[in-house]
Design an enzyme around this catalytic site. Structure first.
Site, mmCIF file in Angstrom:
data_model
loop_
_atom_site.group_PDB
_atom_site.id
_atom_site.type_symbol
_atom_site.label_atom_id
_atom_site.label_comp_id
_atom_site.label_asym_id
_atom_site.label_seq_id
_atom_site.Cartn_x
_atom_site.Cartn_y
_atom_site.Cartn_z
ATOM 1 N N GLU A 128 17.352 5.487 10.398
ATOM 2 C CA GLU A 128 17.895 4.776 9.217
ATOM 3 C C GLU A 128 18.625 3.465 9.951
ATOM 4 O O GLU A 128 19.660 3.683 10.670
ATOM 5 C CB GLU A 128 18.494 5.940 8.437
ATOM 6 C CG GLU A 128 18.627 5.221 6.966
ATOM 7 C CD GLU A 128 17.691 5.673 6.131
ATOM 8 O OE1 GLU A 128 16.496 6.363 6.684
ATOM 9 O OE2 GLU A 128 17.803 5.672 5.004
ATOM 10 N N LYS B 87 22.449 12.449 5.595
ATOM 11 C CA LYS B 87 21.266 11.536 4.908
ATOM 12 C C LYS B 87 21.915 10.087 4.878
ATOM 13 O O LYS B 87 22.844 9.971 3.920
ATOM 14 C CB LYS B 87 20.981 12.086 3.526
ATOM 15 C CG LYS B 87 19.751 11.364 3.024
ATOM 16 C CD LYS B 87 19.207 11.940 1.871
ATOM 17 C CE LYS B 87 17.796 11.379 1.542
ATOM 18 N NZ LYS B 87 17.614 9.976 1.033
ATOM 19 N N LYS C 46 16.135 17.811 1.210
ATOM 20 C CA LYS C 46 17.286 16.724 1.220
ATOM 21 C C LYS C 46 18.367 17.163 0.005
ATOM 22 O O LYS C 46 17.784 17.779 -0.880
ATOM 23 C CB LYS C 46 17.146 15.333 0.723
ATOM 24 C CG LYS C 46 16.018 15.312 -0.455
ATOM 25 C CD LYS C 46 15.655 13.441 -0.841
ATOM 26 C CE LYS C 46 14.580 13.745 -2.101
ATOM 27 N NZ LYS C 46 13.982 12.499 -2.339
ATOM 28 N N GLU D 206 21.362 17.315 8.781
ATOM 29 C CA GLU D 206 21.947 15.940 9.405
ATOM 30 C C GLU D 206 22.461 15.234 8.120
ATOM 31 O O GLU D 206 22.035 15.408 7.112
ATOM 32 C CB GLU D 206 20.634 14.906 9.983
ATOM 33 C CG GLU D 206 20.065 15.696 11.181
ATOM 34 C CD GLU D 206 18.672 15.226 11.465
ATOM 35 O OE1 GLU D 206 18.662 13.914 11.338
ATOM 36 O OE2 GLU D 206 17.877 15.702 12.155
ATOM 37 N N ARG E 97 14.289 3.063 6.157
ATOM 38 C CA ARG E 97 13.776 3.980 7.236
ATOM 39 C C ARG E 97 13.032 3.015 8.241
ATOM 40 O O ARG E 97 12.541 2.172 7.715
ATOM 41 C CB ARG E 97 12.914 4.915 6.752
ATOM 42 C CG ARG E 97 12.362 5.996 7.425
ATOM 43 C CD ARG E 97 11.280 7.088 6.887
ATOM 44 N NE ARG E 97 10.952 8.128 7.610
ATOM 45 C CZ ARG E 97 10.706 9.241 7.152
ATOM 46 N NH1 ARG E 97 10.864 9.533 5.824
ATOM 47 N NH2 ARG E 97 10.237 10.259 8.100
ATOM 48 N N ARG F 159 5.004 15.397 1.572
ATOM 49 C CA ARG F 159 6.476 15.610 1.019
ATOM 50 C C ARG F 159 6.196 17.221 0.859
ATOM 51 O O ARG F 159 5.651 17.793 -0.111
ATOM 52 C CB ARG F 159 6.421 15.043 -0.215
ATOM 53 C CG ARG F 159 7.954 14.909 -0.851
ATOM 54 C CD ARG F 159 8.102 14.549 -2.228
ATOM 55 N NE ARG F 159 7.928 13.138 -2.131
ATOM 56 C CZ ARG F 159 8.987 12.047 -1.723
ATOM 57 N NH1 ARG F 159 10.082 12.631 -1.408
ATOM 58 N NH2 ARG F 159 8.852 10.703 -1.798
ATOM 59 N N ARG G 151 9.400 2.055 5.742
ATOM 60 C CA ARG G 151 8.413 3.428 5.317
ATOM 61 C C ARG G 151 7.140 2.859 4.787
ATOM 62 O O ARG G 151 6.332 3.720 4.255
ATOM 63 C CB ARG G 151 9.429 4.105 4.559
ATOM 64 C CG ARG G 151 9.665 3.511 3.224
ATOM 65 C CD ARG G 151 10.390 4.563 2.319
ATOM 66 N NE ARG G 151 9.382 5.063 1.549
ATOM 67 C CZ ARG G 151 9.420 6.295 0.941
ATOM 68 N NH1 ARG G 151 10.653 7.093 1.212
ATOM 69 N NH2 ARG G 151 8.614 6.913 0.109
HETATM 70 N N1 LIG Z 1 18.894 12.073 8.984
HETATM 71 C C1 LIG Z 1 17.897 11.722 8.232
HETATM 72 N N2 LIG Z 1 16.835 12.251 8.437
HETATM 73 C C2 LIG Z 1 15.490 12.058 7.849
HETATM 74 N N3 LIG Z 1 15.584 10.991 6.949
HETATM 75 C C3 LIG Z 1 16.746 10.457 6.294
HETATM 76 C C4 LIG Z 1 17.775 10.599 7.072
HETATM 77 N N4 LIG Z 1 18.859 9.970 6.727
HETATM 78 C C5 LIG Z 1 18.343 9.153 5.568
HETATM 79 N N5 LIG Z 1 17.140 9.452 5.564
HETATM 80 C C6 LIG Z 1 16.386 8.943 4.515
HETATM 81 O O1 LIG Z 1 15.765 9.782 3.641
HETATM 82 C C7 LIG Z 1 14.505 9.850 3.191
HETATM 83 C C8 LIG Z 1 13.888 11.039 2.935
HETATM 84 O O2 LIG Z 1 14.018 11.266 1.563
HETATM 85 P P1 LIG Z 1 12.708 11.225 0.865
HETATM 86 O O3 LIG Z 1 11.630 11.908 1.621
HETATM 87 O O4 LIG Z 1 13.014 11.553 -0.599
HETATM 88 O O5 LIG Z 1 12.667 9.597 0.662
HETATM 89 P P2 LIG Z 1 12.723 8.591 -0.520
HETATM 90 O O6 LIG Z 1 11.882 8.820 -1.398
HETATM 91 O O7 LIG Z 1 13.071 7.396 -0.051
HETATM 92 O O8 LIG Z 1 14.169 9.241 -1.121
HETATM 93 P P3 LIG Z 1 15.440 8.837 -1.470
HETATM 94 O O9 LIG Z 1 14.899 7.979 -2.620
HETATM 95 O O10 LIG Z 1 16.083 10.076 -1.600
HETATM 96 O O11 LIG Z 1 15.787 7.794 -0.323
HETATM 97 C C9 LIG Z 1 13.932 9.126 4.393
HETATM 98 O O12 LIG Z 1 12.676 8.419 4.096
HETATM 99 C C10 LIG Z 1 14.739 8.419 5.037
HETATM 100 O O13 LIG Z 1 14.840 7.147 4.621
#
Ligand SMILES: Nc1ncnc2c1ncn2[C@@H]1O[C@H](COP(=O)(O)OP(=O)(O)OP(=O)(O)O)[C@@H](O)[C@H]1O
Length: 550
Positions: free
Chosen positions: A298, A248, A420, A246, A253, A414, A268
């Site tokens: 998102e 990103k 990602k 999907e 979130r 995690r 989040r």
């Molecule tokens: N299609 C999607 N599916 C899941 N998560 C998504 C999607 N699009 C964006 N996201 C975001 O990506 C995040 C997942 O990456 P991660 O778990 O690393 O969070 P993070 O620490 O906030 O990372 P980053 O700083 O890369 O956003 C999710 O918390 C969400 O906010």
């Protein structure tokens, strides 16, 4: 139970840095505590009065507490301030001043945990006319019956700075040890309910079986499932067999809960942002059937069809006033991507099925509410994943998510089931622990920031100084925040409470004896302030080490 007993536990906890020892101290304490006090001490051991997802916060400034201390001890506020500077924090200063106090409070009732807790709660809920005086009188009531050590921890709890090095992980493990419960069962129960008090209570009275029965409740936020980095798109998909890829989106979130007529939206960090985004609440109400559900997505902000910066969205979803105006100036879009509950919990279904249900039930006719762009990929159509990645980048998004199609939703972890892949190199989330004022023209600004990561014992280890990547505007904002969180200042150096989270880019991880972590970052650059993350979300020394090895 007397508050002094909890204070003895606090003291024992702050005398050790070892995680296992801390867990042991707390487990022994939890075993002794009565049923009614148990949920309370799981919060107080974290220095909290309200659960993480509550809209209530303490919101009491250091100044008010200083005033109360000065009244109780009978010294002027300057003396309290001097003590804070000498001792390094308000709690230690209070203890020191109490030791000098000539008049002791022999006739007062000893404080009980329940009394302290209910007064702390009361403190946070006072507002309106004369509220400052009312707050002072509650603090005075607590402090005038307190011993020196009790005063140390009461003031630290009020200022939300307990300093005993205990996080959620240690409390969870202590509950497991105290009531002889498998750690993974306690962990899952907590991730699903976000309620340590409930987990402790059920663990004590109903054991493992009771905890296994705890599940999601629409209206109560769930810890989000997090992603690891994918080293390579094809490799990750081949390992999974089948992947749901999907786009990103680089936004906030959002966890949407509907319970009866009520729709609640959490970030989040489980902050409730429902009131700031009424137009999204309406869109969601229209798009879903009238059932109870929990969905994730998102939220991003756009202008002329292009995604706006992350800070813009954060501003927008935190807004408390002039919301109507903001709806016009910063229009939001939502991309939904998961469904954890629909009439009943769905989180144990594979993501492929959860997505199918989401597609079936959500009406995506509005321009502002869509499902995330997706591609189902296996070894036969790997190109589709690459194509989705390129399209996502071209549209201004961050990259793609690669989700193992057969996997359930695992709250708070995690893991390797959701990955990602981003266009830009990986960054680290760190917390600022200190800084140095600049020289000359920049003398009023803190130009260099000492940053730290978390270790396994939930302590902070310094890892770098970062001084680049900051615009004048961000410098001014950060300097103001640093002054607010100041613990100590010497010459041009300042030490602060660990409150400010920065996302840092860097060219390389290198070994370095100069920092606590034993490693450091070459050419660190501040990418942005992560107001959406808390101390529990920063990266760990362990992760840094594994990235170094890679
Ligand atoms: N299609 C999607 N599916 C899941 N998560 C998504 C999607 N699009 C964006 N996201 C975001 O990506 C995040 C997942 O990456 P991660 O778990 O690393 O969070 P993070 O620490 O906030 O990372 P980053 O700083 O890369 O956003 C999710 O918390 C969400 O906010």
């Amino acid at each position: 139970m007397k508050y002094q007993e909890l204070v003895n536990v606090y003291e024992a906890l702050s005398n050790t840095t070892k995680r296992l020892k801390k867990t042991d101290i707390l487990a022994n304490f939890f075993k002794k505590v009565d049923d009614e006090t148990l949920p309370i001490v799981t919060l107080l051991a974290l220095g909290k009065v309200f659960p993480f997802y509550s809209e209530q916060e303490m919101g009491i400034g250091d100044k008010l507490v200083m005033k109360a201390i000065s009244k109780v001890i009978g010294v002027n506020e300057n003396e309290v301030e001097n003590q804070i500077r000498d001792q390094g924090d308000i709690g230690a200063a209070a203890e020191k001043l109490y030791s000098k106090k000539s008049q002791t409070t022999f006739f007062s009732q000893p404080l009980s945990i329940k009394f302290v807790f209910s007064n702390l709660k009361k403190l946070a809920t006072i507002s309106g006319n004369n509220s400052t005086n009312k707050k002072i009188s509650i603090i005075l009531e607590l402090l005038s019956s307190a011993s020196g050590t009790e005063a140390k921890y009461i003031t630290r709890t009020i200022t939300e700075e307990l300093r005993i090095g205990v996080g959620e992980g240690i409390i969870r493990d202590a509950i497991s040890d105290a009531f002889d419960i498998n750690k993974s069962v306690t962990e899952r129960a907590y991730m699903l309910t976000n309620d340590l008090g409930l987990v402790a209570e059920v663990g004590k009275n109903q054991g493992e079986n009771g905890l296994k029965k705890l599940s999601l409740t629409p209206g109560k936020p769930v810890k989000p499932m997090l992603a690891q980095l994918s080293p390579n798109i094809d490799e990750s998909i081949l390992e999974m067999g089948e992947a749901l890829c999907e786009t990103k989106y680089d936004g906030i979130r959002m966890q949407v809960h509907k319970n009866g007529d009520n729709i609640t939206i959490f970030t989040r960090r489980l902050e409730n942002i429902t009131k700031a985004i009424p137009e999204i609440v309406n869109e969601i109400r229209e798009a879903f059937p009238d059932e109870n559900y929990i969905a994730e997505g998102e939220v991003i902000a756009t202008r002329n069809g292009k995604p706006l910066s992350f800070q813009n969205i954060l501003h927008r979803v935190r807004r408390k006033y002039n919301i109507e105006e903001a709806i016009e100036s910063v229009p939001l879009k939502v991309y939904l991507y998961d469904l954890l509950y629909y009439k009943k919990p769905t989180l144990d279904e594979p993501i492929k099925i959860r997505r199918e249900i989401l597609e079936k039930i959500v009406n995506t006719k509005s321009d502002n509410l869509n499902l995330s762009e997706k591609a189902m990929v296996n070894e036969d159509n790997l190109k589709d994943a690459k194509r989705l990645f390129e399209k996502s980048i071209a549209e201004g998004h961050e990259g793609i998510m690669i989700k193992d199609a057969k996997e359930p939703y695992i709250p708070g972890i995690r893991g390797k089931k959701m990955l990602k892949f981003k266009a830009e190199p990986e960054t680290l989330d760190v917390v600022v622990v200190g800084g140095t004022y600049g020289i000359g023209k920049r003398g009023n600004f803190i130009g260099s920031y000492m940053v730290a990561l978390r270790n396994d014992d939930e302590e902070l280890e310094t890892v770098a100084h970062v001084a680049t990547g900051l615009t004048d505007e961000t410098l001014a904002k950060l300097t103001k925040m640093m002054e607010k969180y100041k613990i100590n200042e010497k010459g041009t150096k300042i030490i602060v409470k660990p409150k400010i989270i920065l996302e840092i880019a860097y060219s390389e991880i290198v070994k370095s004896p100069e920092y606590d972590a034993g490693y450091s970052l070459r050419f660190p650059v501040v990418k942005r302030i992560r107001d959406d993350k808390g101390l529990e979300d920063i990266d760990t020394v362990e992760r840094l080490k594994s990235m170094y090895k890679e």
